[in-house]
Design a protein around this motif. Structure first.
Motif, PDB file in Angstrom:
ATOM      1  N   LEU A   1       0.827  -1.203   0.000  1.00 17.43           N
ATOM      2  CA  LEU A   1       0.000   0.000   0.000  1.00 17.43           C
ATOM      3  C   LEU A   1       0.861   1.253   0.000  1.00 17.43           C
ATOM      4  O   LEU A   1       0.606   2.209  -0.732  1.00 17.43           O
ATOM      5  CB  LEU A   1      -0.933   0.009   1.211  1.00 17.43           C
ATOM      6  N   ASP A   2       1.888   1.242   0.838  1.00 20.78           N
ATOM      7  CA  ASP A   2       2.774   2.403   0.921  1.00 20.78           C
ATOM      8  C   ASP A   2       3.536   2.607  -0.375  1.00 20.78           C
ATOM      9  O   ASP A   2       3.723   3.732  -0.827  1.00 20.78           O
ATOM     10  CB  ASP A   2       3.747   2.230   2.091  1.00 20.78           C
TER      11      ASP A   2
ATOM     12  N   HIS B   1       2.714   9.940  -2.133  1.00 18.68           N
ATOM     13  CA  HIS B   1       3.887  10.540  -1.511  1.00 18.68           C
ATOM     14  C   HIS B   1       4.207  11.804  -2.311  1.00 18.68           C
ATOM     15  O   HIS B   1       4.872  11.747  -3.341  1.00 18.68           O
ATOM     16  CB  HIS B   1       5.069   9.573  -1.528  1.00 18.68           C
ATOM     17  N   VAL B   2       3.717  12.929  -1.830  1.00 18.95           N
ATOM     18  CA  VAL B   2       3.870  14.196  -2.541  1.00 18.95           C
ATOM     19  C   VAL B   2       5.181  14.856  -2.128  1.00 18.95           C
ATOM     20  O   VAL B   2       5.408  15.138  -0.953  1.00 18.95           O
ATOM     21  CB  VAL B   2       2.689  15.138  -2.248  1.00 18.95           C
ATOM     22  N   GLU B   3       6.028  15.099  -3.120  1.00 16.16           N
ATOM     23  CA  GLU B   3       7.311  15.755  -2.868  1.00 16.16           C
ATOM     24  C   GLU B   3       7.271  17.236  -3.223  1.00 16.16           C
ATOM     25  O   GLU B   3       7.898  18.048  -2.555  1.00 16.16           O
ATOM     26  CB  GLU B   3       8.414  15.051  -3.661  1.00 16.16           C
TER      27      GLU B   3
ATOM     28  N   GLY C   1       5.618  13.322  -7.280  1.00 12.46           N
ATOM     29  CA  GLY C   1       5.805  12.341  -6.216  1.00 12.46           C
ATOM     30  C   GLY C   1       5.350  10.976  -6.702  1.00 12.46           C
ATOM     31  O   GLY C   1       5.109  10.771  -7.883  1.00 12.46           O
ATOM     32  N   GLU C   2       5.218  10.056  -5.779  1.00 10.01           N
ATOM     33  CA  GLU C   2       4.809   8.705  -6.129  1.00 10.01           C
ATOM     34  C   GLU C   2       3.317   8.501  -5.886  1.00 10.01           C
ATOM     35  O   GLU C   2       2.742   9.026  -4.928  1.00 10.01           O
ATOM     36  CB  GLU C   2       5.607   7.685  -5.319  1.00 10.01           C
ATOM     37  N   ASN C   3       2.686   7.734  -6.789  1.00 11.75           N
ATOM     38  CA  ASN C   3       1.287   7.302  -6.661  1.00 11.75           C
ATOM     39  C   ASN C   3       0.284   8.453  -6.697  1.00 11.75           C
ATOM     40  O   ASN C   3      -0.816   8.337  -6.159  1.00 11.75           O
ATOM     41  CB  ASN C   3       1.099   6.498  -5.367  1.00 11.75           C
ATOM     42  N   ILE C   4       0.648   9.550  -7.344  1.00 14.27           N
ATOM     43  CA  ILE C   4      -0.282  10.663  -7.543  1.00 14.27           C
ATOM     44  C   ILE C   4      -0.849  10.503  -8.950  1.00 14.27           C
ATOM     45  O   ILE C   4      -0.108  10.584  -9.938  1.00 14.27           O
ATOM     46  CB  ILE C   4       0.429  12.017  -7.427  1.00 14.27           C
TER      47      ILE C   4
END
Length: 355
Positions: free
Chosen positions: A55-56, A62-64, A157-160
């Motif tokens: 899930l993570d 994960h917005v950078e 980020g990741e997963n956006i």
């Protein structure tokens, strides 16, 4: 009535009425159940840990960087100011903004402005179960930086993720395709609209230069800032390269990209998205539909390369495909995504309306 005891229902003739045997059987059953319960609990805990990790890694955002467009605009303004201050020549009154003159014309399959030409065509080959349908956007620009990239939710980020159509609409696009789904991974060199977002070289990338040229390169032999200094405007990190020097690259039917947890093979007959360059500032964007017998089966990597070669591409590169493959033009999804509708992705390549 619900039974609360652990013993099964048995017929009178089969039931063992011996107190010693019955007690022994019950004790054995309880011990077995406790062992199974303990093992099951351990398995659930292990699966829980794996699920939490998955899930993570693949679901949780994960917005950078937020408001990426503002960052890019600021970087472009700074670059333009620097270029202007370095120039020792004054403005020529006979030179104007060609984009400000001439009418913009849009039809169901074309877009024409003073600086941009887009033509959409549909190609169908084969028949029956061998039918292949794909869509081609032929794009000619006067300025290579008019081929732009945009992130889902305007954030890096990741997963956006968002649908291609939503990202395109938010960026006033007239044409868009899905990008390389950079947000699925944490590696690769990611340069978008002149800004460095990630510098983790890992694979064969594609670089778009400000002068309109396009090159395949090895990410592991350079770094992002060097590429920017050399004039790179955008990079893509997926692959493989399909065509180089006008010819299909050998061995592309055996290349795998990021075949880690949750990611399927890119080989076989699949829906595809690819981009190619015919000449400086002259591009072809291709989306092949698939997984729909009688309409379009999809294509192999070699077949995709042949399509790009036949279109005149001297360099061509494979992008994220499958359910992600989407061509959007003038407010509509042109192709038929294999999921029955658009699948959300992390980024797009697009041409802004009025550019």
């Amino acid at each position: 009535m619900e039974r609360n005891d652990d013993t099964p229902r048995e017929s009178g003739k089969d039931r063992d009425t011996s107190p010693v045997d019955t007690g022994g059987k019950r004790w054995t059953r309880r011990r077995t159940r406790r062992a199974l319960l303990a093992g099951g609990l351990a398995l659930l805990l292990a699966l829980g840990g794996t699920s939490a990790w998955a899930l993570d890694r693949f679901v949780i955002k994960h917005v950078e960087i937020t408001n990426a467009s503002a960052l890019e605009s600021s970087a472009t303004s700074a670059s333009d100011s620097s270029t202007s201050s370095d120039s020792s020549t004054s403005s020529d009154s006979s030179t104007g903004d060609t984009g400000s003159t001439g009418a913009t014309t849009t039809t169901a399959t074309s877009y024409q402005s003073a600086d941009t030409s887009v033509t959409i065509s549909t190609v169908t080959t084969g028949s029956g179960s061998d039918t292949v349908t794909y869509y081609v956007a032929d794009v000619q620009l006067s300025d290579a930086t008019d081929l732009r990239s945009a992130f889902a939710d305007d954030s890096f980020g990741e997963n956006i993720t968002e649908k291609t159509s939503q990202i395109a609409t938010d960026n006033n696009a007239v044409l868009a395709i899905n990008g390389d789904y950079y947000g699925f991974r944490d590696t690769g060199i990611v340069i978008r609209n002149g800004v460095v977002y990630r510098d983790e070289g890992a694979r064969e990338g594609l670089a778009f230069y400000r002068d309109g040229s396009v090159k395949v390169y090895d990410e592991t032999t350079t770094d992002a800032q060097t590429l920017v200094d050399e004039g790179v405007w955008n990079t893509l990190s997926f692959g493989p390269a399909l065509v180089e020097d006008g010819e299909t690259v050998d061995g592309i039917d055996s290349v795998e990209i990021d075949t880690n947890f949750g990611n399927h093979s890119i080989q076989g007959e699949q829906p595809r998205t690819a981009i190619g360059v015919i000449d400086d500032n002259h591009y072809v964007l291709v989306v092949v539909d698939g997984r729909s017998e009688g309409y379009s089966r999809g294509v192999t990597m070699t077949e995709l390369a042949q399509i790009m070669e036949d279109l005149g591409a001297t360099t061509a590169y494979n992008l994220d495909g499958g359910g992600s493959s989407t061509l959007w033009f003038n407010g509509e999804v042109v192709n038929q995504p294999s999921n029955g509708g658009e699948r959300a992705t992390s980024d797009i390549l697009y041409i802004e309306e009025g550019s």
